[in-house]
Design an enzyme around this catalytic site. Structure first.
Site, PDB file in Angstrom:
ATOM      1  N   LYS A 115       0.816  -1.218   0.000  1.00  0.00           N
ATOM      2  CA  LYS A 115       0.000   0.000   0.000  1.00  0.00           C
ATOM      3  C   LYS A 115       0.845   1.261   0.000  1.00  0.00           C
ATOM      4  O   LYS A 115       0.461   2.270  -0.581  1.00  0.00           O
ATOM      5  CB  LYS A 115      -0.942   0.017   1.213  1.00  0.00           C
ATOM      6  CG  LYS A 115      -2.116  -0.938   1.069  1.00  0.00           C
ATOM      7  CD  LYS A 115      -3.241  -0.555   2.017  1.00  0.00           C
ATOM      8  CE  LYS A 115      -4.396  -1.522   1.935  1.00  0.00           C
ATOM      9  NZ  LYS A 115      -5.412  -1.260   2.956  1.00  0.00           N
ATOM     10  N   LYS A 217      -7.142 -10.590  -8.869  1.00  0.00           N
ATOM     11  CA  LYS A 217      -8.268 -10.644  -7.937  1.00  0.00           C
ATOM     12  C   LYS A 217      -9.353  -9.639  -8.327  1.00  0.00           C
ATOM     13  O   LYS A 217      -9.035  -8.548  -8.789  1.00  0.00           O
ATOM     14  CB  LYS A 217      -7.755 -10.265  -6.533  1.00  0.00           C
ATOM     15  CG  LYS A 217      -7.871 -11.397  -5.526  1.00  0.00           C
ATOM     16  CD  LYS A 217      -7.276 -11.011  -4.200  1.00  0.00           C
ATOM     17  CE  LYS A 217      -8.335 -10.810  -3.154  1.00  0.00           C
ATOM     18  NZ  LYS A 217      -7.783 -10.687  -1.797  1.00  0.00           N
ATOM     19  N   LYS A 220     -12.152  -3.658  -5.925  1.00  0.00           N
ATOM     20  CA  LYS A 220     -12.917  -2.416  -6.050  1.00  0.00           C
ATOM     21  C   LYS A 220     -12.088  -1.315  -6.674  1.00  0.00           C
ATOM     22  O   LYS A 220     -12.629  -0.305  -7.100  1.00  0.00           O
ATOM     23  CB  LYS A 220     -13.480  -1.985  -4.692  1.00  0.00           C
ATOM     24  CG  LYS A 220     -12.507  -1.952  -3.556  1.00  0.00           C
ATOM     25  CD  LYS A 220     -13.279  -1.830  -2.240  1.00  0.00           C
ATOM     26  CE  LYS A 220     -12.387  -2.069  -1.041  1.00  0.00           C
ATOM     27  NZ  LYS A 220     -13.132  -2.293   0.185  1.00  0.00           N
TER      28      LYS A 220
END
Ligand code: TRP
Length: 354
Positions: A115, A217, A220
């Site tokens: 991240k 994957k 969103k």
């Protein structure tokens, strides 16, 4: 020997729209666990600040996760549904855990590395301490079981390390306080204040992959909305996305082995199996030898059957934010009472004057 009372806790961040992967991987599992367990489900709004501080739609995101919980069948009366910021004890325990955890432990967290990306120096301190708040979320209720995705396993191991260090460093004080519980860790008997949390990762939940690329994957953050099925998608949108989903030219195999090297076929069969509560082998027993022109309409029918009622109920709930807020307030109050009981004991064990 005394052991901790089983308690399930899990959290979902109020960022982005929930999609089929969240539903099959997490929420449906939360629903099933209610039957035989005491459960606490939390919308982790404090965690949402770690990657991005300002969210214009924070309140509606919190309500939308709550609506998804309720629409999927989570019962906020028999269990607890609330948002994290309503229980300040999470942040209080997280501070103590920041002083338990070592910088070296945090440096090993792969999610932080992912991240934070290249610009590590510019990541928030909160993003670095994220796992410590997550440990506090769970341990402020002394919860024992945590349904999470594979990607959260490392954070749960860290929660165990934090619990273990607290138990060891305060061993004498925990013994003297009378708040401890006798458990065994491996073969070792330990007098513990915090339990060793266990992940609940297994089960039929598949890794739901992107409809446009079976090796990625479902996410969103994917720029293409066609890559995922959102819980807020209506029947027509679901049908269109499945019709446009990437496939290969071959018929479906009759054996699971035949899905190797065919990520898109594997993904669609996996989604079918999860929605139907079947194994991939059972699905292939039915559809082996068939073309996608036959399989896709069957998948559309099934997906709409399962998701349309959830979708309709979510919309109904979202139209009445006052009701959702009342559910959260009630859950928050019950959560606070339980969390404060733990914090009184923790403050006492540490030796704070209160
Ligand atoms: N980190 C989790 C995720 O991104 C969310 C989370 C926060 C959580 N606190 C938690 C999950 C406590 C389980 C238990 O999925």
């Amino acid at each position: 020997m005394n052991t901790f009372k089983p308690l399930v806790f899990s959290g979902v961040q109020p960022t982005g729209n929930l999609h089929l992967g969240n539903y099959l991987g997490a929420i449906r599992k939360f629903v099933a666990l209610q039957e035989n367990n005491d459960c606490i489900y939390c919308v982790v709004d404090l965690h949402a600040l770690t990657a991005q501080l300002v969210h214009d739609d924070m309140a509606s995101q919190i309500r939308s996760i709550t609506a998804a919980f309720l629409a999927s069948g989570i019962d906020p009366k028999s269990h607890i549904v609330f948002n994290q910021s309503a229980v300040p004890q999470h942040a209080e325990l997280a501070w103590i855990f920041n002083c338990v955890a070592r910088i070296g432990w945090m440096n090993r967290m792969t999610q932080f590395k992912d991240k934070a990306g290249k610009d590590r120096e510019n990541a928030s301190l909160g993003l670095f301490a994220y796992p410590s708040l997550m440990a506090a979320d769970i341990l402020v209720y002394r919860a024992t079981h945590v349904p999470v995705g594979d990607d959260q396993k490392q954070h749960l191991e860290l929660a165990r390390d934090i619990a273990m260090k607290f138990n060891m460093d305060f061993m004498e004080k925990i013994r003297a306080s009378g708040y401890g519980v006798d458990i065994t860790v491996g073969e070792e008997p330990v007098h513990a204040y915090f339990p060793m949390v266990e992940p609940l990762i297994d089960g039929p939940a598949p890794r739901v992959m992107s409809l446009k690329d079976g090796t990625k994957k479902m996410s969103k953050s994917d720029p293409s909305d066609l890559s995922r099925i959102n819980l807020m998608d209506d029947a027509e949108t679901i049908a269109r996305k499945i019709r446009k989903a990437k496939t290969d030219p071959d018929a479906l195999p009759s054996e699971v082995d035949g899905l190797k090297g065919r990520p898109e076929a594997d993904n669609l069969v996996g989604i079918f199996a999860a929605l139907a509560d079947k194994t991939k082998a059972e699905v292939l027993g039915e559809f082996g030898g068939q073309q996608f022109s036959v399989f896709k309409p069957a998948l559309i029918e099934l997906a709409v059957d399962v998701l349309a009622p959830v979708n309709a109920e979510m919309r109904r709930l979202m139209a009445d934010p006052g009701h959702i807020d009342a559910v959260l307030r009630d859950g928050g109050q019950r959560a606070r009472e339980r969390a404060e009981k733990t914090m009184k004991e923790v403050r006492d064990i540490i030796g704070f004057v209160q």
